[in-house]
Design a protein around this motif. Structure first.
Motif, PDB file in Angstrom:
ATOM      1  N   PRO A   1      26.693 -17.219 -14.570  1.00 45.10           N
ATOM      2  CA  PRO A   1      26.404 -18.479 -13.993  1.00 45.10           C
ATOM      3  C   PRO A   1      27.884 -18.871 -13.047  1.00 45.10           C
ATOM      4  O   PRO A   1      27.726 -19.629 -12.335  1.00 45.10           O
ATOM      5  N   ASP A   2      29.054 -18.534 -13.639  1.00 47.56           N
ATOM      6  CA  ASP A   2      30.132 -18.849 -13.241  1.00 47.56           C
ATOM      7  C   ASP A   2      30.478 -18.169 -11.719  1.00 47.56           C
ATOM      8  O   ASP A   2      31.449 -18.865 -11.182  1.00 47.56           O
ATOM      9  N   LEU A   3      29.622 -16.997 -11.362  1.00 52.46           N
ATOM     10  CA  LEU A   3      29.671 -16.614 -10.027  1.00 52.46           C
ATOM     11  C   LEU A   3      29.268 -17.366  -8.847  1.00 52.46           C
ATOM     12  O   LEU A   3      29.262 -16.814  -7.666  1.00 52.46           O
ATOM     13  N   LEU A   4      28.486 -18.341  -9.193  1.00 51.66           N
ATOM     14  CA  LEU A   4      27.620 -18.935  -8.248  1.00 51.66           C
ATOM     15  C   LEU A   4      28.427 -19.492  -7.048  1.00 51.66           C
ATOM     16  O   LEU A   4      28.237 -19.051  -5.986  1.00 51.66           O
ATOM     17  N   GLY A   5      29.566 -20.006  -7.419  1.00 57.46           N
ATOM     18  CA  GLY A   5      30.231 -20.479  -6.335  1.00 57.46           C
ATOM     19  C   GLY A   5      30.636 -19.418  -5.329  1.00 57.46           C
ATOM     20  O   GLY A   5      30.677 -19.481  -4.104  1.00 57.46           O
ATOM     21  N   ARG A   6      31.205 -18.296  -5.866  1.00 50.49           N
ATOM     22  CA  ARG A   6      31.823 -17.050  -5.453  1.00 50.49           C
ATOM     23  C   ARG A   6      30.777 -16.560  -4.367  1.00 50.49           C
ATOM     24  O   ARG A   6      30.993 -16.124  -3.074  1.00 50.49           O
ATOM     25  N   LEU A   7      29.490 -16.374  -5.054  1.00 45.79           N
ATOM     26  CA  LEU A   7      28.379 -15.534  -4.426  1.00 45.79           C
ATOM     27  C   LEU A   7      27.900 -16.497  -3.163  1.00 45.79           C
ATOM     28  O   LEU A   7      27.689 -15.842  -2.162  1.00 45.79           O
TER      29      LEU A   7
ATOM     30  N   GLN B   1      26.404 -27.342 -10.550  1.00 46.47           N
ATOM     31  CA  GLN B   1      26.652 -27.755  -9.288  1.00 46.47           C
ATOM     32  C   GLN B   1      27.830 -27.891  -8.875  1.00 46.47           C
ATOM     33  O   GLN B   1      28.320 -27.802  -7.727  1.00 46.47           O
ATOM     34  N   SER B   2      28.840 -28.115  -9.538  1.00 45.03           N
ATOM     35  CA  SER B   2      30.363 -28.181  -9.271  1.00 45.03           C
ATOM     36  C   SER B   2      30.798 -27.167  -8.520  1.00 45.03           C
ATOM     37  O   SER B   2      31.917 -27.186  -7.962  1.00 45.03           O
ATOM     38  N   GLN B   3      30.244 -25.725  -8.800  1.00 44.36           N
ATOM     39  CA  GLN B   3      30.808 -24.575  -8.270  1.00 44.36           C
ATOM     40  C   GLN B   3      30.566 -24.664  -6.741  1.00 44.36           C
ATOM     41  O   GLN B   3      31.284 -23.958  -5.819  1.00 44.36           O
ATOM     42  N   VAL B   4      29.652 -25.337  -6.294  1.00 48.43           N
ATOM     43  CA  VAL B   4      28.959 -25.196  -4.926  1.00 48.43           C
ATOM     44  C   VAL B   4      29.440 -26.451  -4.068  1.00 48.43           C
ATOM     45  O   VAL B   4      29.305 -27.488  -4.721  1.00 48.43           O
ATOM     46  N   ASP B   5      29.913 -26.236  -2.866  1.00 50.68           N
ATOM     47  CA  ASP B   5      30.253 -27.282  -2.041  1.00 50.68           C
ATOM     48  C   ASP B   5      28.961 -27.616  -0.930  1.00 50.68           C
ATOM     49  O   ASP B   5      28.711 -26.825  -0.099  1.00 50.68           O
TER      50      ASP B   5
END
Length: 1630
Positions: free
Chosen positions: A1551-1557, A1592-1596
C-alpha cells in the motif's frame, strides 16, 4: 472533507455530461452512479444542485442526470433522509412540469425519479403531486402518469389515496379537450383499476383490510360513462384503444346492475373496434376481461350477444398469423382466452357455431376453427366431455383437405384429442390413420396453392405428425390399448412407407410396455383381427426396408428394433439369437453414416442375418410360407429398385433354405413369369436370386432355366407364356439378357466342384446361342456372365485339369465385342468385362496360339489406349469406368505374360507397347508407361532363373524407357523410373541374385522418382544424370553399346525433354564407362558429328566440347583470356565452351584459379556521377571482374567441375562472397545496359547480367559443385539468395548463408574463415561489413567451438570494436552475443569481456535511436542467464538505469528490446534481488503495465514476459501468480480483468507504493498512444479501488483530479471514458 470532495467529483462529471460521444456520456452516468453507491445523499444533492443552477442545460443532458438519480434512488431508497428526499421530489416535480409541451424522455425521466422515491416516501410524493393536481384545474399530463405508475409500483401505499384522487379527477374528465390528455386519463384509470383489483385480491396482506369493491363503484361508474359514451366515439384511434384498455379492468369494479345494464351496449361497442383497428390485441384483451366480469356476475344478457360475439371472435382467429408480428400472435392468444370463457358458460352454443365451420373449404376459416377447437378441447375439457362424438364426426371433411396449414392444424387437434380420450371413441381410428398418413409425407414434397400464397413446407406437417405420434405413444397411458395393435396394420401398405421410422419407434415403445406388463403373453392377438399383417409379412417388410437403413430418418435401425421386440410373434425360436445378431447390426449402423456405409457390405450382413435366422427356425413349412410372402410383396417395391433388388436376394436366400423342391421350382417359375424385364435393377435382382438359390438347389435352378429357355419366348412367337406375346425384339433381348445373367450368377454362386461338369454342357451352351446379337444390353449381359463363368472355372480346385474345348471360339467372340466398341469413347463396361473374361480364359487349357495372343494384345491396346481422357473436373462415373477397364487390361496382359515368362515374352509385350510409349499424345504415353511398369514388376515378382543366362535385350529396353524420365508429363516420368528400376533388378536376377536381394545402387532410383514430379527442367535433367549413373554402374559391358545406340536415336525424339535427357544420359555413360568403349569410339563420334550437323540444339553441341578440352590442356591462359574477351553477355555457344573446360579436374582447377585472380585483382567498380548536381555518385561495374564472374559461373555449372571446386572451395567461396558485397547496388556500364534491354525485350538472354545477381549465382554454383547442396537448399528455403542481392537485406542474407554453412559445411569453415579474415582490413567498407556479418553468425553454432576456432574468432571480432563503421561495430556486438546460443558453456569464461563490450555498446552514439545500443540490449538479453552472478551484479544497476529511457521510445524496436531485456535482468537475479535493483523493478511496473496496451504487438509481448519475470522479485506470490496466469504467451488478455487483479494484490501487499505508482501513471496521461493514455487512468482507478482509504495521504488528490478533468477533454473517446470511470472511483477518498 468528504462532502466537498464528493461534490467536486460530481461537479466534474456533471460538467462532462455534455460530451458528444454516447459512450462517454454513458460512462459519466455510470461514474455518477458509482459515486452514488458510496455517498448517495451527497451525489444526489450535487445532481440536484447542478440541475437547479444550470437552467439552460439542454433537456437531453438533463434527462441523463435524472436517469442517474433514478438509479441511485432505486438502489439506496432506504438510506435517504427526508431532507434530501424532499429536495429530490421538488426537483423532479419541477423538471417534469417545467414546460407544458410534451418532451417525453425528459419528463419521463423526472416522473421515474418520483416513482422511485414513492416506493418508500409515497406520502411525500403524493403531497407534491396532489399540490399539482388541484380541483378545477387540468393538471400536467405527466402528473397524471406519475400517479398512475405509482399505483402500480406501490399498490398498498397508493390505493388508500385513490378515493380522493378519483374524486378530484372525475370532474377533470369533462375539461380534457385534447385527445392526448384524454389518453393519459384513460391509462390512469386502467392502472388505478388494476391496482385496486390487485389490492382486493390480496386483502390479507393489505394495510387496510376494510377496503371493499363498493368503495370505488360510484367513481368508476361515473368514469365509465364518460369513457364509453363520449370518448369511445372519438376519431382518434389512439384514444379509442386507450379507452377500451381501461374498460376491461374497470368492468370488474362496476356495480353488477350497472354492468348488466351496459352489456348490450358495451359488447357491441367493443366489437365494433375490430373493424376500426388493425392491431386488435388490446381490444381482445379488454373483451376477455369484460366477458369474465359478465360471467362472474351471472349475466343473462350474454346469451343474447353470443352470436355476434362468436362471429367477431371467429373472424379474429381466422386472421393469418405472421410469426414476425408479436401483436397478431398476442391477439390470437387473447381471442382464444375469450373462447375459453364462452366454452365454460355456453358449450352447446359454441359447438353449434364452430363445427359447421369445419365443412367450409376456405383455408383460413378451417384453420382458425381447428385452432379454437384444439384450444377448447384442452381448456374446457369438462364441458366438452359429452360432446366428443359430435366433435369427432365433424372432422370428416378436414381430414380430406390437402392444404398444409390445415393438415398441421388437424394434427394439433388430434394430439389434443389423444390427451383427452377422444381417440378411444368410435371414429378415433380415422384420426390415427390420418396421423400416420402425414408421417408418410416425403420431406421434400410441397403442395402449391393456386392463389400463390406461401404455405408451410410439407415437412413441417410431417415433423409435427412424427412428434405427435411418438408423444401420444409414449406419454399418454390411456392410448396404449388404442394404438396396439392397431398401428401394426400400417406397416405393410406401401403408401405408409415414409412413416415407417416413427411407426416402428412407437410400436417398439408400446410393445416393450406390454412386455413389462405380461412378459410371456404373445404381443399380437390375431383372434378375428383379419386386418393385422401376418408374422411373415411383418418380417419381410421390416427386413426389406432395412436394406436402405438411413432413409426416412433411420428406418433401418427402427425396423430392426421392432423385429427384435416381435421375435416371439415372428417365431418362438428366434429370441435368443436375434438379441445378439440384431444388436451387432445396430452397432454397425451407429458406426457409419449414409456416406460411409458400404451398401454391398450392409446387404450381405442382412442376408447372413436372414440365413442364420432360417437355420435357427429349421421349419420347412414356415420357410416356404415366408418365401411365398416375399414373392407376394415383390410388386410393392416397383418404385424402389434397390429395395426390390435386395428382396430378390432375400427370396433366393429363403428358397435356398427350403427343402421342398416343388415349392422352389414353382416359385422360381413364378419369378421368371412375373419379372419386369424392362427394368435393369430387376434383371440384376432376379439373376442374384437364382444365383443364391443355386448354392443349395443347383440342379433345380438349372432345370427351371432350361425349361424357360426352351419356351416360345426365345422364338418370338406366341407360346405358353402369354405374358410375352406382345413384346418387341428389344423386350425379348432383355429376357434373354436376364436369363444369361441368371446363368452367370448361378455359375458364380454354385459349389465349384459342381460347376465344372455343367459349365459347357448346361451353362455356356445356352449362352452361345446369343452371341450374334447387336443389342448392347444383351452384349453386356453376355460378357458379364461369361466373365463370371470363367472366373468360377478358374477358381475351382480342378481348373488345371479342365480342358475348355470352345476356348478359342469364346476368346474370338470377346475380341469381336471389344473391336466393335468405338475407339474414341468409353461409355459401357463391355470392354472391361470382355477383358476380364479373356484374362480367365488365357489361363485355361488349351494354350492359345502366338498369333492369337498377339491379336489379343494389339486389339485390347487399341481399344483403350487411344480413348481421350475426360475433361478436367468432369470425371465422375466415366473416370471410374476407365480406371476399372485399365485394371482389366493390366490383368489380361499379365495373364498372357505368365504363359511366356522369358525375355522374349517380355520383348513381345514391349514391342506392342513401344508405339504408345513414343506417342505424341501425352495421355497415351502415360498409359503405356504405366502398363509397362506393371508388367515389368509382375515379371520381376515371378522371375525364376534356373541357370545363369544373359538378359540379352536389357540395353534396348533401358534405352527405350530411360529418356522418358524427362517426359513432359510427371506421371510418365515416374513410371519410366519404375521401369528402369525393375529392369535393373531383372538383370540382377539373371545374374543369380536372390529375389529379396536389395542393391544399394538400384535403390537410389526410388528417391529420384519422387523428385521427378517437379517441372523444373534443371531438376529433371539432374535426376536423369543420376539415373544414368545408376544405370552405368549396373549395366553389363556387352549391353552398353546397345543402350548408347538406342539413346542416340532418342536425340531426335519430338519431345525435346526426352531428347535432352538422352543427351544427359549419353554424356554420363561416356564419362562413367567410356574407358571400355575404345573400339566403339569412332562409331560414337560419327554419330555425334552427324547430330551436330543436323541440329543447332544445345545438347547436341556436347560433341564439340572435346576439341576445346584438348586445346585448353595445351594453352589454358590463352583460351581463358580469349574467352574472357567475348562480348557480354555470353551467348549459348560461348557458355557451352566454358563448360567444356570443366571436363578434367586438373584443368578445371587451373581455369578456376585464373578466373578467381582476374575477378579479385581489378577494382570491382568505378564511381561516376550521372549528373553534376547529384548528391551521391553511381557505382558502375568494371568489365573484367564482371566477365570473370560470369565465366566462373559457367565453368562451375558443369557437373564435372565438382572436384576442382572442392579443391578451391575456400578461395572461391570467400572471393565470391566478397564479390557479392561489392556489387550490391552496382550498375552495368551504359553500353551493356542498352544491350541487356535489347536482349530481354527479344528474349535472347538466358540469364540476367546484373553484377550482383551474377555473383550470387556463381556463389551458389560453388556450393552446389563443392558438395554443399544442403547449404543451397537451406538458404533457398529461407529466401537468403534474394536477400543477398538487396541493400536492405544483404546482412540477413549473409547471416542465413553463414548459418547454413555452419550446419551443413562445418569442416569447410576453418579455411573459409581464414580466407575471410583478410577482408577485415579491406579498404572497402562493404567487404568489412559482409565478412563481419558472416563471422558473427558463425558464433550461433557450436561448430566453431568443435573446430577450435572460438578464441581466434572472438579476438578478431573484439579487435573490430573500434571500427569507424557503425554497422561493423553493431555486427561485432551481435557476434559476441551469439556466443550465448552457439557455445553457452563458454560464456562464463568470457563473461567480463562480453559484458564490457555490451555496456560499451549501450553508450555508443549520442542519438536516442542508436542501432548499436539496440544491438547491445538484444545481446545482453541473450547473455544474462549465462554469465557469472558476480560479473552480472557489477553491471546490473547501470544496465537497468541505462535502458529505462528506451521503454517509452518512439521506435517500436527500442521499446520491445529494452523491455524484454528488463525482463531478463529480473530473471537473472531471481532470489538475489538487491534493494537498489528492487527500486528499478518497482519503478518499471507502471510502464510495463501500461505498455501492455501498446499499439505494437511485439512490445505488448515483451511486457508480458518482463512482468512474469518481475513477479518473483516482488516477493508476493499472489501477484506473481496473477502475472503468470494472465500473461502467458499466446493467450488472450482481458486487460481490465488482469489490471484489476494486479492492483488488488499490489495495494494489499504494497500500500505504501500508491503515491509512487499514481504519480508515475500521471506521466502517461500525456502519452502519444491513445491506448496507453486510456490505460493510465484505468490503472489509477483500479489502484484507488483496492487501496484502503487511510492511504489517501500518499496521493495528491488535487493534482490527480485536475489531470483526470483534463483527460475528460481528450480527443479520443476511449480516454474520456476511462477518465470518467476513474473519477467515479475517487469517491473512496471522500
Amino acid at each position: 472533507m468528504s462532502e466537498p470532495y464528493v461534490k467536486k467529483l460530481s461537479t466534474i462529471l456533471l460538467d462532462s455530461v455534455t460530451d458528444k460521444d454516447p459512450l462517454v456520456q454513458e460512462q459519466v452516468c455510470s461514474a455518477l452512479c458509482a459515486l452514488g453507491e458510496s455517498q448517495p445523499e451527497e451525489t444526489l444533492s450535487a445532481c440536484e444542485e447542478h440541475l437547479r443552477q444550470h437552467e439552460k442545460l439542454a433537456h437531453p443532458y438533463r434527462t441523463m442526470v435524472l436517469r442517474a438519480m433514478e438509479t441511485i434512488v432505486s438502489n439506496h431508497i432506504s438510506e435517504l433522509g427526508k431532507d434530501v428526499t424532499r429536495a429530490i421530489i421538488l426537483l423532479a416535480s419541477s423538471e417534469m412540469t417545467k414546460v407544458k409541451d410534451l418532451v417525453s424522455d425528459w419528463q419521463q425521466a423526472a416522473s421515474s425519479v418520483l416513482v422511485a422515491v414513492g416506493k418508500r416516501f409515497v406520502g411525500m410524493v403524493m403531497e407534491e403531486m396532489l399540490g399539482k393536481f388541484q380541483p378545477g384545474v387540468l393538471p400536467h399530463c405527466f402528473v397524471v402518469q406519475t400517479l398512475a405508475n405509482l399505483s402500480v409500483f406501490n399498490v398498498f401505499g397508493m390505493v388508500p389515496f385513490l378515493t380522493s384522487v378519483l374524486s378530484t379527477m372525475l370532474p377533470m374528465l369533462g375539461m380534457a379537450k385534447h385527445d392526448s390528455m384524454r389518453v393519459v386519463f384513460c391509462c390512469a384509470l386502467q392502472r388505478f383499476s388494476e391496482s385496486t383489483l390487485e389490492y382486493l385480491a390480496n386483502l390479507d396482506q393489505a394495510p387496510d383490510p376494510t377496503v371493499r369493491k363498493d368503495t370505488f363503484a360510484s367513481d368508476i361508474s361515473s368514469a365509465y360513462d364518460t369513457l364509453f359514451h363520449h370518448w369511445l366515439q372519438s376519431r382518434e384511434a389512439k384514444l379509442r384503444l386507450a379507452v377500451v384498455e381501461a374498460l376491461g379492468p374497470m368492468s370488474h369494479l362496476l356495480p353488477s346492475e350497472k354492468l348488466e345494464e351496459q352489456l348490450p351496449k358495451l359488447l357491441p361497442g367493443v366489437l365494433a373496434l375490430y373493424k376500426k383497428h388493425a392491431e386488435t390485441s388490446h381490444v381482445s384483451k379488454s373483451l376477455g376481461q369484460i366477458l369474465e366480469a359478465a360471467v362472474s356476475v351471472g349475466s343473462r344478457t350474454l346469451e343474447v350477444q353470443l352470436d355476434s360475439l362468436l362471429a367477431a371472435l371467429h373472424a379474429q382467429i381466422c386472421v393469418p398469423v405472421e410469426t414476425s408480428s408479436p401483436l397478431v400472435t398476442s391477439n390470437q392468444k387473447e381471442v382464444l382466452r375469450c373462447f375459453t370463457v364462452l366454452a365454460c358458460c355456453s358449450p352447446e352454443r359454441l359447438l353449434a357455431f364452430l363445427l359447421p365451420k369445419l365443412d367450409t373449404s376456405n383455408e383460413r376459416t378451417r384453420v382458425g376453427t381447428l385452432q379454437v377447437l384444439r384450444h377448447i378441447i384442452n381448456s374446457a375439457a369438462a364441458q366438452m366431455e359429452a360432446k366428443k362424438p359430435f366433435i369427432l364426426s365433424s372432422m370428416r371433411l378436414p381430414l380430406l383437405d390437402p392444404n398444409s396449414k390445415v393438415k398441421r392444424a388437424v394434427v394439433q387437434v388430434i394430439s389434443a384429442m389423444a390427451h383427452h380420450g377422444y381417440l378411444e371413441q368410435p371414429g378415433g381410428e380415422a384420426m390415427l390413420e390420418y396421423i400416420v398418413q402425414q408421417c408418410a409425407l416425403p420431406p421434400e414434397a410441397q403442395h402449391q396453392k393456386p392463389s400463390g400464397e406461401e404455405e408451410p413446407p410439407a415437412d413441417s406437417v410431417r415433423d409435427i405428425s412424427v412428434s405427435t405420434l411418438y408423444l401420444v405413444s409414449t406419454t399418454v397411458d390411456r392410448m396404449s390399448d388404442v394404438l396396439w395393435p392397431h398401428l401394426l396394420q400400417f406397416l405393410t401398405p406401401v403408401r405408409f412407407t415414409g412413416a415407417l421410422t416413427p411407426l416402428c419407434r412407437s410400436l417398439v415403445h408400446l410393445a416393450q410396455k406390454r412386455q413389462e406388463a405380461a412378459a410371456e403373453a404373445p404381443l399380437i392377438q390375431y383372434d378375428g383381427n383379419v386386418t393385422l399383417p401376418s408374422p411373415y409379412a411383418i418380417a419381410t417388410r421390416l427386413l426389406t426396408v432395412s436394406s436402405s437403413p438411413y432413409l426416412g430418418g433411420g428406418r433401418g435401425a427402427a425396423s430392426l428394433c421392432l423385429l427384435n421386440v416381435l421375435h416371439r410373434d415372428i417365431h418362438p425360436s428366434l429370441g435368443q439369437r436375434w438379441a445378439t445378431t440384431i444388436a451387432l447390426l445396430l452397432e454397425h449402423l451407429e458406426e457409419h453414416t449414409a456416406k460411409t456405409l458400404s451398401q454391398k457390405e450392409w446387404e450381405e450382413k442382412l442376408l447372413v442375418f436372414l440365413r442364420d435366422s432360417l437355420a435357427v427356425v429349421s421349419d420347412n413349412t414356415w420357410i416356404c410360407q415366408l418365401s411365398l410372402e416375399m414373392c407376394k410383396q415383390l410388386p410393392c417395391y416397383n418404385g424402389t429398385p434397390q429395395e426390390k433388388n435386395f428382396l430378390y436376394k432375400c427370396v433366393g436366400t429363403t428358397l435356398g433354405a427350403a427343402s421342398s423342391k416343388d415349392v422352389v421350382r414353382k416359385l422360381l417359375q413364378e419369378l421368371l413369369e412375373t419379372a419386369r424385364y424392362q427394368e435393369e435393377a430387376e434383371r440384376e435382382g432376379l439373376a442374384c436370386c437364382f444365383g443364391i438359390c443355386a448354392i443349395s438347389h443347383l440342379d433345380d435352378t438349372l432345370a427351371q432355366l432350361e425349361d424357360f429357355v426352351r419356351s416360345d419366348v426365345f422364338r418370338k412367337s406366341i407360346g405358353i407364356f402369354n405374358l410375352f406375346k406382345d413384346r418387341s425384339d428389344n423386350d425379348v433381348d432383355r429376357v434373354k439378357g436376364t436369363l444369361i445373367l441368371c446363368y452367370g450368377h448361378v455359375a458364380a454362386q454354385a459349389p465349384r466342384e459342381l460347376v465344372l461338369a455343367r459349365a459347357e454342357s448346361d451353362i455356356l451352351r445356352n449362352m452361345f446361342q446369343c452371341f450374334s446379337t447387336k443389342d448392347p444390353g444383351l452384349q453386356l449381359c453376355l460378357v458379364q456372365s461369361v466373365c463370371m463363368v470363367c472366373q468360377a472355372i478358374c477358381s475351382s480346385a480342378q481348373a488345371g485339369s479342365f480342358h475348355f474345348t470352345r476356348k478359342a471360339e469364346l476368346v474370338a467372340q470377346m475380341m469381336d465385342f471389344i473391336k466393335a466398341e468405338p475407339p474414341d469413347s468409353l461409355r459401357t463396361p463391355i470392354r472391361k468385362k470382355a477383358m476380364l473374361a479373356c484374362t480367365h480364359l488365357v489361363s485355361l487349357e488349351p494354350e492359345l496360339e502366338e498369333q492369337v495372343q498377339s491379336d489379343i494384345i494389339h486389339s485390347c491396346l487399341h481399344s483403350i489406349m487411344a480413348v481421350p481422357p475426360e475433361p478436367e473436373g468432369e470425371g465422375g462415373p466415366q473416370e471410374f469406368l476407365y480406371l476399372d477397364t485399365m485394371h482389366a487390361l493390366e490383368d489380361l496382359l499379365r495373364s498372357i505374360l505368365r504363359r511366356n515368362m522369358t525375355p522374349q515374352g517380355l520383348q513381345l509385350m514391349v514391342e506392342h507397347l513401344s508405339p504408345w510409349i513414343k506417342s505424341p499424345r501425352g495421355y497415351e504415353r502415360v498409359r503405356a508407361l504405366g502398363l509397362s511398369a506393371c508388367l515389368l514388376q509382375f515379371f520381376l515378382e515371378h522371375l525364376h532363373v534356373s541357370a545363369l543366362v544373359p538378359f540379352h535385350n536389357l540395353g534396348l529396353l533401358v534405352g527405350l524407357f530411360s529418356p522418358r524420365c524427362a517426359d513432359l508429363w510427371p506421371a510418365t516420368r515416374q513410371e519410366a523410373v519404375s521401369c528402369v528400376y525393375s529392369l535393373l533388378y531383372l538383370q540382377l536376377g539373371y545374374e543369380g541374385f536372390s529375389r529379396d536381394y536389395r542393391d544399394d545402387v538400384a535403390e537410389r532410383l526410388l528417391p529420384l522418382k519422387d523428385g521427378l514430379v517437379h517441372p523444373d527442367p534443371a531438376i529433371l535433367f539432374h535426376a536423369c544424370h543420376s539415373i544414368a549413373q545408376i544405370i552405368a554402374k549396373r549395366l553389363p559391358p556387352d549391353q552398353l553399346i546397345n543402350l548408347l545406340l538406342t539413346l542416340f536415336e532418342s536425340l531426335g525424339d519430338p519431345d525435346k525433354n526426352c531428347s535432352r535427357a538422352a543427351t544427359v544420359m549419353i554424356n554420363c555413360l561416356l564419362k562413367e564407362r567410356g574407358s571400355m568403349l575404345l573400339e566403339k569410339v569412332p562409331e560414337i563420334m560419327s554419330v555425334l558429328r552427324s547430330r551436330l550437323q543436323e541440329t543447332r540444339e544445345e545438347h547436341v553441341l556436347q560433341s564439340a566440347q572435346h576439341s576445346v578440352y584438348v586445346l585448353a590442356s595445351q594453352h589454358c591462359v590463352a583460351v581463358v583470356t580469349s574467352l574472357l574477351g567475348s562480348p557480354l553477355p555470353f551467348d549459348s555457344h560461348t557458355c557451352s565452351l566454358w563448360r567444356a573446360l570443366a571436363v578434367e579436374p586438373g584443368l578445371s582447377a587451373q581455369v578456376l584459379g585464373l578466373l578467381l585472380e582476374k575477378m579479385s585483382r581489378d577494382v570491382p567498380f568505378k564511381e561516376s556521377r550521372a549528373f553534376l548536381l547529384s548528391s551521391a555518385p553511381d557505382r558502375v561495374a568494371t568489365l573484367l571482374p564482371l566477365a570473370a564472374t560470369c565465366a566462373l559461373h559457367e565453368v562451375m555449372s558443369a557437373p564435372a567441375s565438382g572436384p576442382a571446386v572442392t579443391e578451391l572451395y575456400p578461395q572461391l567461396f570467400a572471393g565470391l562472397l566478397l564479390r557479392v558485397s561489392c556489387t550490391v547496388g552496382v550498375q552495368l556500364p551504359r553500353n551493356l545496359q542498352a544491350k541487356e534491354r535489347r536482349a530481354s525485350s527479344s528474349a535472347l538472354a538466358s540469364r540476367t547480367l546484373d553484377p550482383c545477381s551474377t555473383a550470387v549465382d556463381a556463389l551458389r554454383a560453388v556450393l552446389l559443385r563443392g558438395g554443399s547442396e544442403d547449404v543451397v537448399q537451406r538458404v533457398e528455403l529461407e529466401g537468403g539468395w534474394e536477400l543477398l542481392s538487396t541493400s536492405a537485406g544483404h546482412e540477413d542474407g549473409v547471416a542465413r548463408l553463414a548459418s547454413a554453412m555452419a550446419k551443413f559445411a562445418g569442416p569447410r569453415l576453418p579455411l573459409v574463415m581464414k580466407a575471410l579474415l583478410g577482408a577485415q582490413s579491406s579498404v572497402y567498407e562493404a567487404q568489412r561489413v559482409t565478412s563481419t556479418a558472416f563471422l558473427a553468425e558463425l558464433l550461433t553454432s557450436n561448430v566453431v567451438n568443435d573446430l577450435m576456432l572460438l578464441e581466434s574468432l572472438l579476438d578478431n571480432l573484439a579487435a573490430r570494436q573500434k571500427d569507424p563503421c557503425a554497422s561493423v561495430r553493431r555486427l561485432v556486438l551481435r557476434g559476441l552475443a551469439n556466443l550465448a546460443s552457439g557455445s553457452p558453456d563458454k560464456v562464463r569464461a568470457h563473461g567480463p569481456q562480453l559484458l564490457t563490450a555490451m555496456i560499451s555498446g549501450l553508450d555508443d552514439g549520442d542519438g536516442p535511436h542508436s542501432l548499436v545500443a539496440l544491438e547491445a540490449m538484444a545481446g545482453l538479453a541473450k547473455l544474462l542467464g549465462l554469465v557469472e552472478p558476480e560479473d552480472l551484479r557489477a553491471v546490473l544497476l547501470h544496465t537497468a538505469i541505462r535502458i529505462r529511457p528506451f521503454f517509452d521510445s518512439e521506435k517500436m524496436e527500442f521499446r520491445s528490446v529494452s523491455i524484454r531485456l528488463f525482463g531478463h535482468l529480473n530473471k537473472a537475479c531471481h532470489g538475489a534481488c538487491e534493494d537498489v535493483f528492487l527500486e528499478q523493478v518497482v519503478g518499471g511496473l507502471v510502464p510495463l503495465l501500461l505498455h501492455l496496451r501498446d499499439p505494437q504487438a511485439s512490445v505488448a509481448a515483451a511486457c508480458r514476459f518482463a512482468l512474469r519475470m518481475c513477479g518473483p522479485n516482488l516477493e508476493c506470490e499472489e501477484l506473481a501468480d496473477v502475472f503468470q496466469k494472465h500473461l502467458q504467451d499466446g493467450r488472450g488478455l482481458h486487460f481490465g480483468e488482469f489490471l484489476n487483479a494486479a492492483c488488488k494484490h499490489l495495494m494489499c501487499y504494497f500500500p505504501d507504493l500508491l503515491g509512487r505508482l499514481v504519480s508515475t501513471s500521471l506521466f502517461y496521461f500525456k502519452s502519444s498512444w491513445e491506448d496507453v493514455r486510456a490505460a493510465a487512468p484505468m490503472l489509477t482507478g483500479f489502484l484507488v479501488l483496492h487501496v484502503e482509504p487511510q492511504q489517501q495521504s500518499q496521493v495528491d488528490l488535487e493534482q490527480l483530479t485536475a489531470a483526470l478533468q483534463l483527460l475528460l477533454k481528450d480527443p479520443a473517446p476511449k480516454v474520456r471514458v476511462k477518465a470518467a470511470e476513474t473519477l467515479g472511483r475517487l469517491v473512496k477518498f471522500a
